[in-house]
Enzyme design. Structure first.
Site, mmCIF file in Angstrom:
data_model
loop_
_atom_site.group_PDB
_atom_site.id
_atom_site.type_symbol
_atom_site.label_atom_id
_atom_site.label_comp_id
_atom_site.label_asym_id
_atom_site.label_seq_id
_atom_site.Cartn_x
_atom_site.Cartn_y
_atom_site.Cartn_z
ATOM 1 N N ASP A 11 -75.224 -15.511 -1.052
ATOM 2 C CA ASP A 11 -74.324 -14.363 -1.234
ATOM 3 C C ASP A 11 -75.083 -13.093 -0.862
ATOM 4 O OD1 ASP A 11 -75.892 -13.665 -3.412
ATOM 5 O OD2 ASP A 11 -74.293 -13.847 -4.901
ATOM 6 N N CYS A 68 -78.181 -17.513 -4.584
ATOM 7 C CA CYS A 68 -77.461 -16.303 -4.998
ATOM 8 C C CYS A 68 -78.426 -15.517 -5.894
ATOM 9 C CB CYS A 68 -76.119 -16.629 -5.664
ATOM 10 S SG CYS A 68 -76.181 -17.504 -7.241
ATOM 11 N N THR A 70 -78.989 -15.627 -9.198
ATOM 12 C CA THR A 70 -79.678 -16.527 -10.129
ATOM 13 C C THR A 70 -79.712 -17.963 -9.646
ATOM 14 O OG1 THR A 70 -77.604 -16.947 -11.262
ATOM 15 C CG2 THR A 70 -78.976 -15.153 -12.136
ATOM 16 N N GLY A 71 -78.864 -18.307 -8.699
ATOM 17 C CA GLY A 71 -78.676 -19.704 -8.293
ATOM 18 C C GLY A 71 -77.657 -20.429 -9.157
ATOM 19 N N VAL A 72 -77.228 -19.785 -10.232
ATOM 20 C CA VAL A 72 -76.338 -20.454 -11.196
ATOM 21 C C VAL A 72 -74.913 -20.573 -10.656
ATOM 22 C CG1 VAL A 72 -75.308 -20.330 -13.492
ATOM 23 C CG2 VAL A 72 -77.727 -19.790 -13.185
ATOM 24 N N HIS A 101 -85.320 -38.578 -9.565
ATOM 25 C CA HIS A 101 -84.544 -39.176 -10.657
ATOM 26 C C HIS A 101 -83.040 -38.950 -10.531
ATOM 27 C CE1 HIS A 101 -88.131 -39.326 -13.725
ATOM 28 N NE2 HIS A 101 -88.430 -39.859 -12.546
ATOM 29 N N ASN A 102 -82.641 -37.807 -10.026
ATOM 30 C CA ASN A 102 -81.214 -37.440 -10.043
ATOM 31 C C ASN A 102 -80.559 -37.497 -8.672
ATOM 32 O OD1 ASN A 102 -82.755 -34.995 -11.925
ATOM 33 N ND2 ASN A 102 -81.524 -36.568 -12.929
ATOM 34 N N ARG A 112 -82.958 -13.159 -7.278
ATOM 35 C CA ARG A 112 -83.343 -12.142 -8.260
ATOM 36 C C ARG A 112 -84.275 -12.714 -9.323
ATOM 37 N NH1 ARG A 112 -77.247 -9.587 -9.142
ATOM 38 N NH2 ARG A 112 -77.382 -8.009 -7.495
ATOM 39 N N HIS A 136 -82.654 -45.152 -12.480
ATOM 40 C CA HIS A 136 -82.034 -43.843 -12.241
ATOM 41 C C HIS A 136 -80.668 -43.997 -11.579
ATOM 42 C CE1 HIS A 136 -85.747 -42.119 -13.518
ATOM 43 N NE2 HIS A 136 -86.422 -42.754 -12.571
ATOM 44 N N ARG A 139 -77.844 -44.290 -14.025
ATOM 45 C CA ARG A 139 -77.415 -43.007 -14.619
ATOM 46 C C ARG A 139 -76.598 -42.188 -13.628
ATOM 47 N NH1 ARG A 139 -83.579 -42.905 -16.723
ATOM 48 N NH2 ARG A 139 -83.269 -44.407 -18.392
HETATM 49 C C1 RB5 Z 1 -73.886 -11.307 -8.035
HETATM 50 O O1 RB5 Z 1 -73.928 -10.080 -8.699
HETATM 51 C C2 RB5 Z 1 -74.375 -12.416 -8.950
HETATM 52 O O2 RB5 Z 1 -73.472 -12.608 -9.994
HETATM 53 C C3 RB5 Z 1 -74.569 -13.706 -8.167
HETATM 54 O O3 RB5 Z 1 -75.473 -13.496 -7.133
HETATM 55 C C4 RB5 Z 1 -75.132 -14.866 -8.944
HETATM 56 O O4 RB5 Z 1 -76.280 -14.515 -9.626
HETATM 57 C C5 RB5 Z 1 -74.177 -15.603 -9.801
HETATM 58 O O5 RB5 Z 1 -74.487 -16.608 -10.446
#
Ligand code: RB5
Length: 156
Positions: A11, A68, A70-72, A101-102, A112, A136, A139
């Protein structure tokens, strides 16, 4: 190397890191298809997460890399696509174990959260590891069962 052809997505928070990781991998002989944005204008991460996930799930590429803030968020989006096992991590140990394993098929991290050298270490660890199968696989099959049926016989 098990993975030769990769898709990469990002992103707006991760344009520079995506470019650096793409160049790093191309320098090692990987084919890398980018579906990410090149702009720092706000870009909704599920778009890149979905595109890379579809390319991996269809077999168009061997594996995917998502970045992104956080990658989350981008890994959550990818994990909604059937057949995807995306790991988000901030260090190489989890990246390596997630392959062994996964059997992860996408690795994600946060521009960030970590620096470029750690990002390269994560990618190296992830690409250098092989799925070990055996116990593995049992699972992984359970995860696939949950995905396919929204139920798990072993938990009944
Ligand atoms: C963008 O502000 C931020 O939310 C995105 O890059 C990411 O961290 C979401 O998980």
């Amino acid at each position: 190397m098990a993975f030769k052809k990769l898709a990469i997505g990002n992103d707006h928070t991760a344009v520079e890191m995506r470019k650096e990781i793409q160049a790093y991998l191309e320098g090692q002989g990987y084919e890398v298809i980018s579906v990410g944005t090149d702009s720092t204008e706000r870009f909704n991460y599920p778009v890149s997460g979905y595109k890379v996930a579809k390319m991996v799930a269809s077999g168009e590429v061997d594996g995917g890399i998502l970045i992104c803030g956080t990658g989350v968020g981008i890994s959550l989006a990818a994990n909604k696509v059937k057949g995807i096992r995306a790991v988000v991590c901030s260090e190489p140990y989890s990246a390596r174990l997630s392959r062994q394993h996964n059997n992860t098929n996408i690795v994600a991290f946060g521009a960030r959260v970590i620096g470029i050298e750690t990002a390269k270490d994560i990618v190296d660890a992830w690409l250098g590891a092989e799925f070990e199968g055996g116990r593995h696989q049992v699972r992984i099959d359970m995860i696939s069962e949950i995905e396919a049926t929204q139920a798990l016989a072993a938990a009944e």
